[in-house]
Scaffold this active site. Structure first.
Site: not given
Ligand code: BES
Ligand code: MN
Ligand code: ZN
Length: 503
Positions: A283, A357
């Site tokens: 990230k 997931r």
């Molecule tokens: N934990 C994150 C989702 C999240 C984003 C929680 C913002 C709280 C605030 C999750 O694990 C994630 O990184 N999801 C990705 C999925 C994508 C790579 C398909 C996302 O939503 O960007």
């Molecule tokens: Mn994530």
């Protein structure tokens, strides 16, 4: 913290530094400057000095939300030292449970602002009845009084803010008392979830979440699976996420057997990702510290199970929290890797940041052995739900419309509202890949829906609902008077409400 009740008839002798009284808006222009019925009821029950002061101050009272007017008693008079009139923002007949929670939140904030550790609140009884009123007031007050100061030493602080430790809720009857008792438990349990959320990644590790779950007591049977048992269970997706970190994963299983032996359980599953750096699909740094909140779904399930056990709900309920970090060590799972999940389905991990997931799919599959009557999972799963719904609605999807409607209703009652998104067949093909049975991402469009579709692949015929709480589980604290910056404890109240509605 102590929450006690007091009857309306003993208001005049109630020994409190601060009595909060609601002021409702009026539809009637002539009456608009009057206090609402709550205040109108007061003068007779109050000491003369206070009643006189109140009559004199009447024209100052304002009904807009959170507006506060203070009236002092003369020195040496028995009863409340001061009254604080708090605007509720609506006419009395339009007020509901969430208005009472917020009123109680404002009452606690008034006490804090006046450096008082005790506060009393005259609780209005609205259309929903005395039990709902008592429960909502207790929830709002207990939530508002919570603070997270475990990691502050006090150094450099000249004037630490006063903690409110003593709450008196004024109302009458057995229903009111029962509501206050239940609301205190849900509020305290949601505060447990908030404390877990607030603890940073180096404190709230998977092991820590497991230790806290084991310590809840109240008859909860807790089973903790570490790496060896996770391997025996062939939970390849959970293990794949965990392998990038030196911190061991845990699967936390909490059982509350409040029903008969042959009753099929309700199952709650919560994402307990204690820090999500994204893995190799790293990230960006900005705001990454918030990813300590990526265990919010798990915290909600632990909080809910604590409440369910303490309330002695007469239903079999199983809470399951898969917990791991998502880091990028030398053994970390890589984009393109294919893993075999507990169900036997193979998954191509295109993006290691879609890890929630992965830890959930093995947990949902694990849950099937309990033959759930219904199953709800909750997770900070997608950034897409933050874009779609912001901080005011939980994303809700599932396989069974009747269950979805129940969850939606529980969300309305508990003030943790949900909005349904479609889980149509058309979206499933976004998870197709030539490499394996499915891939772990479905592209940018409909990110919340494809994430839910991924989970759906693992619940078989189970009646299942999914809550995406990425936008609602934490925030800057401005959303409601009873919240603060940090973890909101969502969806603890919703889960407890739903389980109680099924008992
Ligand atoms: N934990 C994150 C989702 C999240 C984003 C929680 C913002 C709280 C605030 C999750 O694990 C994630 O990184 N999801 C990705 C999925 C994508 C790579 C398909 C996302 O939503 O960007
Ligand atoms: Mn994530
Ligand atoms: Zn995550």
């Amino acid at each position: 913290m102590s929450v006690t009740t007091s009857s309306v008839s003993s208001l005049a002798s109630l020994d409190t530094p601060l009595l909060a009284v609601p002021v409702f808006a009026s539809n009637d222009a002539a009456a608009r400057s009057d206090a609402g019925p709550g205040a109108a009821l007061l003068p007779g029950a109050l000491p003369e000095a206070l009643a006189n002061a109140l009559r004199a101050a009447r024209g100052d009272l304002r009904a807009n939300t959170g507006a506060a007017t203070v009236v002092w008693a003369s020195e040496g008079v028995e009863g409340p030292q001061r009254l604080v009139f708090i605007g509720v923002g609506k006419p009395e007949k339009e007020c509901g449970a969430e208005d009472i929670r917020r009123l109680a939140g404002h009452a606690v904030r008034q006490a804090e602002g006046r450096r008082q550790s005790a506060v009393a609140l005259l609780v209005p009884t609205l259309g929903d009845g005395a039990e709902v009123a008592g429960q909502s007031a207790a929830e709002g007050a207990v939530l508002a009084a919570w603070r997270f100061r475990e990691l502050k030493t006090g150094a450099g602080e000249t004037e630490p803010p006063t903690a409110v430790t003593d709450i008196t809720l004024v109302g009458d009857g057995a229903d009111f008392e029962a509501g206050v008792a239940a609301g205190t438990i849900t509020g305290e349990s949601e505060n447990l979830a908030r404390s877990l959320q607030s603890r940073p990644g180096n404190v709230a590790t998977p092991t820590h979440l497991a230790d806290v779950a084991e310590g809840i007591g109240h008859g909860l049977e807790v089973d903790i699976l570490g790496p060896d048992r996770l391997k025996e269970e062939r939970m390849g997706a959970l293990l794949a996420v965990a392998q990038g970190s030196d911190e061991e994963p845990r699967l936390i299983v909490m059982k509350h057997m409040g029903g008969s032996d042959d009753e099929k359980p309700l199952v709650l599953v919560g994402k307990g990702l204690t820090f999500d750096a994204g893995g190799i699909s790293l990230k960006p740094p900005k705001g990454m510290e918030d990813m300590r909140f990526d265990m919010s779904g798990g915290a909600g399930v632990i909080g809910a199970m604590a409440a369910i056990a303490r309330l002695g709900v007469k239903r079999n309920v199983i809470g399951i929290v898969p917990s791991s970090e998502n880091l990028l060590g030398g053994r970390a799972v890589k984009p393109g890797d294919v893993v075999t999940t507990r169900s036997g389905k193979t998954v191509e991990i295109i993006n290691t940041d879609a890890e929630g997931r992965l830890i959930l799919c093995d947990s949902l599959d694990y849950a099937l052995q309990f033959e759930p009557d219904a199953m709800i999972d909750c997770a900070t799963l997608t950034g897409a739900v933050v874009i779609g719904l912001g901080s005011h609605a939980i994303g809700l999807l599932g396989t069974d419309q009747a269950l979805i409607d129940e969850v939606k209703a529980a969300g309305e009652r508990s003030g943790e509202r949900c909005w349904q998104l479609p889980l149509w067949e058309e979206y499933r093909k976004q998870l197709d890949t030539p490499q394996s049975d499915l891939q772990n991402v479905g592209g940018r469009p409909a990110g919340t829906i494809t994430a839910a579709w991924f989970l759906r692949e693992f619940v078989k015929e189970t009646k299942w609902a999914h809550l995406d709480v990425a936008g609602t589980a934490y925030g800057d604290g401005t959303k409601a008077s009873y919240l603060r910056k940090g973890g909101y404890g969502v969806p603890t109240r919703l889960l407890v409400d739903w389980v109680r509605s099924r008992a």
